[in-house]
Each structure stands twice: as C-alpha cells, then as structure tokens.
Write a protein that holds these residues in place. Structure first.
Motif, PDB file in Angstrom:
ATOM      1  N   THR A 112     -27.499  20.996 -15.232  1.00 28.98           N
ATOM      2  CA  THR A 112     -28.474  19.917 -14.671  1.00 28.98           C
ATOM      3  C   THR A 112     -28.064  19.383 -13.344  1.00 28.98           C
ATOM      4  OG1 THR A 112     -26.374  18.417 -15.528  1.00 28.98           O
ATOM      5  CG2 THR A 112     -28.106  19.060 -17.116  1.00 28.98           C
ATOM      6  N   GLY A 113     -27.424  20.398 -12.465  1.00 29.61           N
ATOM      7  CA  GLY A 113     -27.039  20.109 -11.130  1.00 29.61           C
ATOM      8  C   GLY A 113     -25.960  19.291 -10.864  1.00 29.61           C
ATOM      9  N   ASN A 114     -25.533  18.832  -9.883  1.00 28.38           N
ATOM     10  CA  ASN A 114     -24.419  17.904  -9.514  1.00 28.38           C
ATOM     11  C   ASN A 114     -24.509  17.313  -8.180  1.00 28.38           C
ATOM     12  OD1 ASN A 114     -22.032  16.726  -9.495  1.00 28.38           O
ATOM     13  ND2 ASN A 114     -20.989  18.612 -10.542  1.00 28.38           N
ATOM     14  N   VAL A 115     -23.519  16.504  -7.807  1.00 29.10           N
ATOM     15  CA  VAL A 115     -23.490  16.077  -6.360  1.00 29.10           C
ATOM     16  C   VAL A 115     -22.903  17.518  -5.607  1.00 29.10           C
ATOM     17  CG1 VAL A 115     -22.291  14.572  -4.505  1.00 29.10           C
ATOM     18  CG2 VAL A 115     -23.090  13.825  -6.842  1.00 29.10           C
ATOM     19  N   SER A 116     -23.570  17.746  -4.376  1.00 27.55           N
ATOM     20  CA  SER A 116     -23.258  18.935  -3.770  1.00 27.55           C
ATOM     21  C   SER A 116     -21.637  18.592  -2.907  1.00 27.55           C
ATOM     22  CB  SER A 116     -24.117  19.335  -2.334  1.00 27.55           C
ATOM     23  OG  SER A 116     -25.412  19.427  -3.011  1.00 27.55           O
ATOM     24  N   PRO A 120     -13.060  12.140   4.192  1.00 27.70           N
ATOM     25  CA  PRO A 120     -13.897  11.967   3.363  1.00 27.70           C
ATOM     26  C   PRO A 120     -15.279  11.568   4.072  1.00 27.70           C
ATOM     27  CG  PRO A 120     -12.150  10.421   2.972  1.00 27.70           C
ATOM     28  CD  PRO A 120     -11.926  10.981   4.180  1.00 27.70           C
ATOM     29  N   GLN A 121     -16.561  12.100   3.526  1.00 28.93           N
ATOM     30  CA  GLN A 121     -17.735  11.846   4.330  1.00 28.93           C
ATOM     31  C   GLN A 121     -18.498  10.836   3.380  1.00 28.93           C
ATOM     32  OE1 GLN A 121     -20.322  15.069   5.216  1.00 28.93           O
ATOM     33  NE2 GLN A 121     -18.841  15.796   6.695  1.00 28.93           N
ATOM     34  N   VAL A 122     -18.819   9.877   4.147  1.00 33.38           N
ATOM     35  CA  VAL A 122     -19.567   8.615   3.286  1.00 33.38           C
ATOM     36  C   VAL A 122     -20.991   8.464   3.546  1.00 33.38           C
ATOM     37  CG1 VAL A 122     -19.468   6.109   2.784  1.00 33.38           C
ATOM     38  CG2 VAL A 122     -17.249   7.400   3.101  1.00 33.38           C
ATOM     39  N   THR A 123     -21.857   8.167   2.449  1.00 33.40           N
ATOM     40  CA  THR A 123     -23.213   7.970   2.914  1.00 33.40           C
ATOM     41  C   THR A 123     -23.739   7.029   1.707  1.00 33.40           C
ATOM     42  OG1 THR A 123     -25.467   9.124   3.217  1.00 33.40           O
ATOM     43  CG2 THR A 123     -23.995  10.068   1.391  1.00 33.40           C
ATOM     44  N   SER A 124     -25.015   6.706   1.963  1.00 34.21           N
ATOM     45  CA  SER A 124     -25.651   5.920   0.516  1.00 34.21           C
ATOM     46  C   SER A 124     -26.788   6.564   0.282  1.00 34.21           C
ATOM     47  CB  SER A 124     -26.209   4.728   1.371  1.00 34.21           C
ATOM     48  OG  SER A 124     -27.126   4.708   2.305  1.00 34.21           O
ATOM     49  N   ASP A 125     -26.930   7.950   0.747  1.00 33.24           N
ATOM     50  CA  ASP A 125     -28.178   8.961   0.375  1.00 33.24           C
ATOM     51  C   ASP A 125     -27.777   9.814  -0.543  1.00 33.24           C
ATOM     52  OD1 ASP A 125     -30.438  10.358   0.041  1.00 33.24           O
ATOM     53  OD2 ASP A 125     -30.736  10.806   2.080  1.00 33.24           O
ATOM     54  N   CYS A 126     -27.755   9.639  -1.841  1.00 34.73           N
ATOM     55  CA  CYS A 126     -27.148  10.493  -2.897  1.00 34.73           C
ATOM     56  C   CYS A 126     -28.165  11.784  -3.144  1.00 34.73           C
ATOM     57  CB  CYS A 126     -26.588   9.728  -4.091  1.00 34.73           C
ATOM     58  SG  CYS A 126     -25.087   8.771  -4.148  1.00 34.73           S
ATOM     59  N   ALA A 127     -29.293  11.333  -3.144  1.00 37.62           N
ATOM     60  CA  ALA A 127     -30.498  12.267  -3.327  1.00 37.62           C
ATOM     61  C   ALA A 127     -30.540  13.431  -2.476  1.00 37.62           C
ATOM     62  CB  ALA A 127     -31.711  11.635  -3.317  1.00 37.62           C
ATOM     63  N   SER A 128     -30.186  13.436  -1.352  1.00 37.46           N
ATOM     64  CA  SER A 128     -30.249  14.438  -0.334  1.00 37.46           C
ATOM     65  C   SER A 128     -29.108  15.100  -0.215  1.00 37.46           C
ATOM     66  CB  SER A 128     -30.360  13.845   1.347  1.00 37.46           C
ATOM     67  OG  SER A 128     -29.251  13.048   1.347  1.00 37.46           O
ATOM     68  N   LYS A 129     -27.935  14.679  -0.839  1.00 38.55           N
ATOM     69  CA  LYS A 129     -26.597  15.393  -1.192  1.00 38.55           C
ATOM     70  C   LYS A 129     -26.421  15.850  -2.493  1.00 38.55           C
ATOM     71  CE  LYS A 129     -25.570  14.188   2.833  1.00 38.55           C
ATOM     72  NZ  LYS A 129     -25.494  15.073   4.043  1.00 38.55           N
ATOM     73  N   SER A 130     -27.434  16.123  -3.388  1.00 38.46           N
ATOM     74  CA  SER A 130     -27.379  16.714  -4.640  1.00 38.46           C
ATOM     75  C   SER A 130     -28.369  17.669  -4.865  1.00 38.46           C
ATOM     76  CB  SER A 130     -27.325  15.451  -5.694  1.00 38.46           C
ATOM     77  OG  SER A 130     -28.617  14.636  -5.463  1.00 38.46           O
ATOM     78  N   TYR A 131     -28.500  18.211  -6.025  1.00 41.21           N
ATOM     79  CA  TYR A 131     -29.301  19.140  -6.451  1.00 41.21           C
ATOM     80  C   TYR A 131     -29.621  19.339  -8.065  1.00 41.21           C
ATOM     81  CZ  TYR A 131     -25.183  21.674  -7.808  1.00 41.21           C
ATOM     82  OH  TYR A 131     -23.886  21.882  -8.485  1.00 41.21           O
ATOM     83  N   PRO A 146     -31.310   5.382  -7.201  1.00 41.26           N
ATOM     84  CA  PRO A 146     -30.469   5.555  -6.097  1.00 41.26           C
ATOM     85  C   PRO A 146     -29.246   5.015  -6.171  1.00 41.26           C
ATOM     86  CG  PRO A 146     -32.571   4.560  -5.248  1.00 41.26           C
ATOM     87  CD  PRO A 146     -32.602   4.617  -6.738  1.00 41.26           C
ATOM     88  N   CYS A 147     -28.240   5.696  -5.633  1.00 43.97           N
ATOM     89  CA  CYS A 147     -26.505   5.253  -5.700  1.00 43.97           C
ATOM     90  C   CYS A 147     -26.567   4.229  -4.558  1.00 43.97           C
ATOM     91  CB  CYS A 147     -25.658   6.226  -5.478  1.00 43.97           C
ATOM     92  SG  CYS A 147     -25.812   7.153  -3.746  1.00 43.97           S
ATOM     93  N   THR A 148     -25.282   3.507  -4.663  1.00 45.42           N
ATOM     94  CA  THR A 148     -25.051   2.510  -3.485  1.00 45.42           C
ATOM     95  C   THR A 148     -24.109   3.061  -2.332  1.00 45.42           C
ATOM     96  OG1 THR A 148     -23.509   1.631  -4.731  1.00 45.42           O
ATOM     97  CG2 THR A 148     -25.602   0.571  -4.902  1.00 45.42           C
ATOM     98  N   ARG A 149     -23.439   4.181  -2.942  1.00 43.67           N
ATOM     99  CA  ARG A 149     -22.474   4.680  -1.986  1.00 43.67           C
ATOM    100  C   ARG A 149     -22.027   6.048  -2.461  1.00 43.67           C
ATOM    101  NH1 ARG A 149     -16.570   4.633  -1.043  1.00 43.67           N
ATOM    102  NH2 ARG A 149     -16.120   4.672   1.056  1.00 43.67           N
TER     103      ARG A 149
END
Length: 224
Positions: A155-159, A88-99, A110-113
């Motif tokens: 509507t896009g999604n998480v990448s 698993p790859q974990v981050t708190s930056d959901c905006a940069s990992k979605s489209y 913003p998400c928290t995780r």
C-alpha cells in the motif's frame, strides 16, 4: 400661763432647700485607660500585613507550577542507543513525500505536519540504519486510518530519507526493502512509522524488529 417664747438661732435650724427629682443613673466609670494612638496604628498595620500574606499564599496555591512528570521519549532511554545522522526534515506536504496508496490517501486527506529523520545504532557489532517518521493528521480518526493503511503490504508508505535521495551515504541500506523491519503507533492525531535495516547486508529480522519497536520512542523528538 404663757411662758417666754424662745427663738432658735442660725446654728440650731438649717435653711430649707428645694428638693430636685433624681435622674436616671449614669454609666459607670470606665475601668479601661484611654487607647494609645500609636498602639492602635500598630495593631491596624499588623492586620493589613496578615491580609497581604494570606492573599500571597492564596495566589501561590492557585498558580503552583505543574510538576506532573512527563514520559521520557528522548533517545537517552531504552534498549538501544541512537545517533541522529539526517534530519529532522519538516513539511506539511505529505502527498509529495509518499508513494503508492499512501500518496493517494494524503491527496484526499492532507496531513498537517510531517517530520522525518534517520538514526544509526549498533547491536552485536553490527550497524543498523533506522528511519523514523512522524505524521500529524487532522484528528485521531484519520490517524488511525493512515496506520491501518501503511500496516498493509503493498500500500506504499511515507518516503524515508534514503528512498527520496536526501541521505546520500553510499553504504546506506534500503530501509523499505523486504529485509527491513517495520513498526507503527498512533498517539492521538500522530502516527509514528519506523523502518530498520542492517548495513553490509547483514540479516537478523528478529533483532531488527526489536530495534523498530524500541525506536518508536524517537518520534517524541520529532514533535519538538
């Protein structure tokens, strides 16, 4: 006629003694023998021991560990078996990992995780790639809003880790294409998003949907 006088002797007359008034009666003599100091100490020690044991039992009752069974969300139970191939790859930056609209949503909320992983499974001799994403939002309301958004087409999604180039296997199928299957679930503030697709351009949408539904449980591993 006066007769001869007779004087009594000491053996015939008792000396008079003064009479003393009688006092209150005293307590009856005790019938119990005096206590043994060793016996009293032994009884006292027994009482202390009982108190200590009682306190210990009360502490154990108050601090009994919670044995409530926890739902099994591991990869070992379910209809299909999975092998982790990336993350698993974990981050708190959901905006940069979605489209798409989903990216805009995370910019405003913003998400928290975020945790993302890829798995493979086999069914009927065919290999399937499975993307599992777990998004943790600030609360259940925003989690429900995210699910409602990603459930809609366009509507896009998480990448997933194939789309963003993390997983570099040459034969990896796109799990966000038209032939892929999608499933999502909200649990409190968590949103699980699953995408599945066959390798080698095999096509069986009902099977992919069954795998997507089953693979939601893998999101439990991403909470750890």
């Amino acid at each position: 006629m006066v007769g001869a006088q007779f004087t009594p002797g000491p053996t015939e007359t008792a000396r008079l003694q003064p009479v003393r008034p009688a006092g209150p009666p005293g307590p009856p003599p005790s019938s119990k023998p005096p206590g043994n100091p060793a016996s009293l100490a032994l009884k006292g020690g027994a009482l202390v021991a009982i108190a200590v044991v009682s306190a210990l039992l009360w502490w154990l009752i108050r601090h009994e560990p919670d044995t409530t069974p926890v739902a099994d969300t591991s990869t070992k139970s379910g209809q299909f078996q999975y092998t982790l191939v990336e993350g698993p790859q974990v981050t708190s930056d959901c905006a940069s990992k979605s489209y798409g609209d989903t990216k805009d949503f995370f910019t405003q909320t913003p998400c928290t995780r975020l945790s993302r992983a890829l798995y493979t499974t086999d069914t009927g001799g065919q290999k399937v790639l499975v993307s599992v994403v777990l998004v943790t939002m600030p609360g259940e309301v925003t989690a429900t809003q995210l699910k409602a958004l990603t459930d809609k087409d366009g509507t896009g999604n998480v990448s997933d880790l194939v789309r963003d180039g993390t997983f570099k296997a040459k034969d990896a199928p796109k799990v966000s294409g038209d032939n892929a299957a999608y499933e999502s679930r909200v649990t409190g503030a968590d949103v699980a998003i699953v995408l599945t697709n066959f390798y080698n351009k095999h096509n069986d949408k009902p099977v992919l949907e069954r795998i997507a539904t089953d693979a939601v449980r893998l999101s439990g591993d991403l909470r750890r």
